[in-house]
Motif scaffolding. Structure first.
Motif, PDB file in Angstrom:
ATOM      1  N   PRO A  22      21.543 -16.844  26.353  1.00  0.00           N
ATOM      2  CA  PRO A  22      20.175 -16.293  26.381  1.00  0.00           C
ATOM      3  C   PRO A  22      20.073 -14.998  25.574  1.00  0.00           C
ATOM      4  O   PRO A  22      19.482 -14.012  26.019  1.00  0.00           O
ATOM      5  CB  PRO A  22      19.941 -16.042  27.878  1.00  0.00           C
ATOM      6  N   SER A  23      20.625 -14.990  24.381  1.00  0.00           N
ATOM      7  CA  SER A  23      20.745 -13.793  23.552  1.00  0.00           C
ATOM      8  C   SER A  23      19.388 -13.253  23.118  1.00  0.00           C
ATOM      9  O   SER A  23      18.415 -13.987  22.984  1.00  0.00           O
ATOM     10  CB  SER A  23      21.585 -14.124  22.315  1.00  0.00           C
ATOM     11  N   TRP A  24      19.355 -11.937  22.869  1.00  0.00           N
ATOM     12  CA  TRP A  24      18.134 -11.307  22.360  1.00  0.00           C
ATOM     13  C   TRP A  24      18.035 -11.459  20.842  1.00  0.00           C
ATOM     14  O   TRP A  24      16.993 -11.204  20.258  1.00  0.00           O
ATOM     15  CB  TRP A  24      18.110  -9.819  22.709  1.00  0.00           C
ATOM     16  N   GLY A  25      19.110 -11.855  20.200  1.00  0.00           N
ATOM     17  CA  GLY A  25      19.109 -12.030  18.750  1.00  0.00           C
ATOM     18  C   GLY A  25      20.522 -12.130  18.224  1.00  0.00           C
ATOM     19  O   GLY A  25      21.429 -11.477  18.736  1.00  0.00           O
ATOM     20  N   GLU A  26      20.736 -12.971  17.201  1.00  0.00           N
ATOM     21  CA  GLU A  26      22.061 -13.189  16.628  1.00  0.00           C
ATOM     22  C   GLU A  26      21.966 -13.178  15.099  1.00  0.00           C
ATOM     23  O   GLU A  26      20.871 -13.293  14.535  1.00  0.00           O
ATOM     24  CB  GLU A  26      22.618 -14.554  17.071  1.00  0.00           C
ATOM     25  N   GLY A  27      23.136 -13.051  14.444  1.00  0.00           N
ATOM     26  CA  GLY A  27      23.195 -13.337  13.018  1.00  0.00           C
ATOM     27  C   GLY A  27      23.107 -14.841  12.859  1.00  0.00           C
ATOM     28  O   GLY A  27      22.093 -15.405  12.453  1.00  0.00           O
ATOM     29  N   LEU A  28      24.172 -15.522  13.216  1.00  0.00           N
ATOM     30  CA  LEU A  28      24.174 -16.963  13.448  1.00  0.00           C
ATOM     31  C   LEU A  28      25.269 -17.198  14.471  1.00  0.00           C
ATOM     32  O   LEU A  28      26.440 -16.935  14.198  1.00  0.00           O
ATOM     33  CB  LEU A  28      24.434 -17.764  12.165  1.00  0.00           C
ATOM     34  N   SER A  29      24.900 -17.651  15.633  1.00  0.00           N
ATOM     35  CA  SER A  29      25.813 -17.667  16.768  1.00  0.00           C
ATOM     36  C   SER A  29      27.008 -18.588  16.559  1.00  0.00           C
ATOM     37  O   SER A  29      26.864 -19.800  16.403  1.00  0.00           O
ATOM     38  CB  SER A  29      25.072 -18.102  18.028  1.00  0.00           C
ATOM     39  N   ARG A  30      28.199 -18.004  16.581  1.00  0.00           N
ATOM     40  CA  ARG A  30      29.437 -18.774  16.480  1.00  0.00           C
ATOM     41  C   ARG A  30      29.611 -19.669  17.706  1.00  0.00           C
ATOM     42  O   ARG A  30      30.034 -20.819  17.601  1.00  0.00           O
ATOM     43  CB  ARG A  30      30.621 -17.804  16.351  1.00  0.00           C
ATOM     44  N   THR A  31      29.278 -19.145  18.863  1.00  0.00           N
ATOM     45  CA  THR A  31      29.385 -19.922  20.100  1.00  0.00           C
ATOM     46  C   THR A  31      28.552 -21.199  20.021  1.00  0.00           C
ATOM     47  O   THR A  31      29.017 -22.286  20.383  1.00  0.00           O
ATOM     48  CB  THR A  31      28.924 -19.082  21.301  1.00  0.00           C
ATOM     49  N   LEU A  32      27.324 -21.083  19.536  1.00  0.00           N
ATOM     50  CA  LEU A  32      26.451 -22.258  19.464  1.00  0.00           C
ATOM     51  C   LEU A  32      26.951 -23.270  18.443  1.00  0.00           C
ATOM     52  O   LEU A  32      26.810 -24.480  18.648  1.00  0.00           O
ATOM     53  CB  LEU A  32      25.015 -21.834  19.140  1.00  0.00           C
ATOM     54  N   LEU A  33      27.543 -22.788  17.351  1.00  0.00           N
ATOM     55  CA  LEU A  33      28.109 -23.709  16.355  1.00  0.00           C
ATOM     56  C   LEU A  33      29.282 -24.487  16.949  1.00  0.00           C
ATOM     57  O   LEU A  33      29.367 -25.708  16.806  1.00  0.00           O
ATOM     58  CB  LEU A  33      28.565 -22.943  15.121  1.00  0.00           C
ATOM     59  N   GLU A  34      30.197 -23.783  17.597  1.00  0.00           N
ATOM     60  CA  GLU A  34      31.368 -24.447  18.186  1.00  0.00           C
ATOM     61  C   GLU A  34      30.954 -25.399  19.294  1.00  0.00           C
ATOM     62  O   GLU A  34      31.451 -26.533  19.368  1.00  0.00           O
ATOM     63  CB  GLU A  34      32.345 -23.402  18.712  1.00  0.00           C
ATOM     64  N   ALA A  35      30.053 -24.939  20.159  1.00  0.00           N
ATOM     65  CA  ALA A  35      29.598 -25.786  21.271  1.00  0.00           C
ATOM     66  C   ALA A  35      28.875 -27.023  20.755  1.00  0.00           C
ATOM     67  O   ALA A  35      29.029 -28.124  21.287  1.00  0.00           O
ATOM     68  CB  ALA A  35      28.691 -24.981  22.197  1.00  0.00           C
ATOM     69  N   SER A  36      28.087 -26.864  19.698  1.00  0.00           N
ATOM     70  CA  SER A  36      27.385 -28.003  19.098  1.00  0.00           C
ATOM     71  C   SER A  36      28.381 -29.013  18.541  1.00  0.00           C
ATOM     72  O   SER A  36      28.227 -30.222  18.718  1.00  0.00           O
ATOM     73  CB  SER A  36      26.448 -27.531  17.987  1.00  0.00           C
ATOM     74  N   ALA A  37      29.402 -28.511  17.839  1.00  0.00           N
ATOM     75  CA  ALA A  37      30.426 -29.395  17.281  1.00  0.00           C
ATOM     76  C   ALA A  37      31.136 -30.178  18.376  1.00  0.00           C
ATOM     77  O   ALA A  37      31.602 -31.292  18.152  1.00  0.00           O
ATOM     78  CB  ALA A  37      31.438 -28.583  16.467  1.00  0.00           C
ATOM     79  N   MET A  38      31.203 -29.605  19.575  1.00  0.00           N
ATOM     80  CA  MET A  38      31.858 -30.252  20.715  1.00  0.00           C
ATOM     81  C   MET A  38      30.909 -31.145  21.519  1.00  0.00           C
ATOM     82  O   MET A  38      31.243 -31.612  22.603  1.00  0.00           O
ATOM     83  CB  MET A  38      32.452 -29.184  21.634  1.00  0.00           C
ATOM     84  N   GLU A  39      29.697 -31.361  21.009  1.00  0.00           N
ATOM     85  CA  GLU A  39      28.672 -32.187  21.665  1.00  0.00           C
ATOM     86  C   GLU A  39      28.267 -31.634  23.024  1.00  0.00           C
ATOM     87  O   GLU A  39      27.887 -32.388  23.933  1.00  0.00           O
ATOM     88  CB  GLU A  39      29.125 -33.651  21.806  1.00  0.00           C
ATOM     89  N   CYS A  40      28.319 -30.319  23.173  1.00  0.00           N
ATOM     90  CA  CYS A  40      27.855 -29.705  24.416  1.00  0.00           C
ATOM     91  C   CYS A  40      26.328 -29.648  24.437  1.00  0.00           C
ATOM     92  O   CYS A  40      25.690 -29.497  23.401  1.00  0.00           O
ATOM     93  CB  CYS A  40      28.396 -28.280  24.546  1.00  0.00           C
ATOM     94  N   THR A  41      25.766 -29.759  25.612  1.00  0.00           N
ATOM     95  CA  THR A  41      24.335 -29.528  25.783  1.00  0.00           C
ATOM     96  C   THR A  41      24.109 -28.020  25.769  1.00  0.00           C
ATOM     97  O   THR A  41      24.861 -27.268  26.380  1.00  0.00           O
ATOM     98  CB  THR A  41      23.844 -30.109  27.108  1.00  0.00           C
TER      99      THR A  41
END
Length: 316
Positions: free
Chosen positions: A220-239
């Motif tokens: 629930p970030s207030w702002g990112e450059g480009l979130s590394r966490t979201l990239l990795e989680a997406s690659a892992m097919e996480c919701t």
């Protein structure tokens, strides 16, 4: 201040000794110090990667408004380097720098993040998680700007309603950050009867194993450059559930490969979590779409090539 000055002098000495043709700085402090040092030598080509806006731009307290008046001229001077490119990870951050007249249009580049190794971060071995107590994962520095307080409040609403899930918080308490928050401060946000549902793990290097066991990843970030966490989680097919802010909505499209919620909106966040917990098949579809998008747009081979192409252009 003395330590900071020593850092600047050390950088200058390194540049003077090795006389690099290309210098690439990452994060704002490195960009400022490195560019100031490079200016005195004036023979290198400088790339400055802005990986996020930081506390100065994300928090609009009066103190920050005053600080901006003193710091923005330093930004302008340091980043106005004749042989340079300023690289942003999303367009909104670039537009904000243009708003404050910190950059020239011809020096601007957009490269979406640092990329992710989609071969390593893959969902092979991910178990069917439908029949166990769900695990919600927060991964990142434990600071206010990552939305950790909003997440704890949203989870508390759902625990009070009788939902059964665990929250795993993976990341260090960043005590050197102006937005830092202590474990004791976080405990005040949680009803004591819910503490058994929350696990603070600290820093973990093997994030792949953490994503493998997660049912839902929330940032629930207030702002990112480009979130590394979201990239990795997406690659892992996480919701994924994340804030509708730059650096997060560049990755997640609402209802397509995750859910977006208004920033700092606890009720919207709790409703989104509840929806995912009740819709397992739809949740799984979001995860598959997330991996597909990352492979197409954010794979590290693609991102690395964009950076190397900038280096190669200098020779032409």
């Amino acid at each position: 201040p003395i330590k900071e000055l020593k850092s600047l002098i050390n950088i200058y000495n390194i540049y003077k000794k090795y006389k690099p043709k290309i210098i690439h700085h990452f994060t704002i402090k490195s960009c400022l110090y490195g560019s100031l040092a490079a200016k005195t030598i004036n023979k290198s080509y400088v790339f400055n990667s802005i990986t996020g806006l930081g506390h100065l731009f994300l928090n609009n307290k009066i103190k920050n408004q005053i600080l901006k008046k003193f710091i923005l001229p330093v930004y302008r001077y340091a980043l106005d380097y004749k042989n340079s490119k300023l690289i942003f990870q999303n367009k909104n951050n670039a537009n904000l720098y243009k708003k404050f007249s910190l950059i020239k249009k011809e020096n601007l580049e957009i490269i979406y993040g640092s990329g992710v190794n989609t071969n390593f971060f893959n969902p092979l071995g991910k178990k069917n998680l439908a029949n166990k107590i769900p695990i919600i994962l927060f991964s990142g520095r434990v600071i206010k700007e990552k939305g950790i307080i909003e997440l704890l409040k949203a989870c508390s609403i759902l625990w009070d309603k009788g939902h059964d899930f665990h929250l795993k918080v993976v990341g260090d308490f960043d005590n050197g950050n102006r937005s830092c928050i202590s474990k004791s401060e976080l405990d005040k946000q949680i009803n004591s009867k819910h503490t058994k549902n929350i696990y603070f793990t600290g820093l973990i290097r093997d994030m792949k194993s953490i994503y493998l066991e997660a049912d839902l990843v929330i940032l629930p970030s207030w702002g990112e450059g480009l979130s590394r966490t979201l990239l990795e989680a997406s690659a892992m097919e996480c919701t994924i559930i994340t804030s509708n802010v730059s650096g997060c909505n560049d990755i997640i499209e609402h209802g397509i490969n995750g859910l977006l919620v208004p920033v700092k909106d606890v009720n919207s966040l709790s409703l989104a979590i509840e929806f995912i917990l009740r819709n397992h098949s739809f949740s799984k579809k979001l995860g598959k779409n997330a991996r597909k998008k990352v492979i197409e747009r954010f794979d590290e081979d693609k991102i690395n090539k964009e950076t190397i192409d900038l280096y190669e252009a200098i020779k032409k």
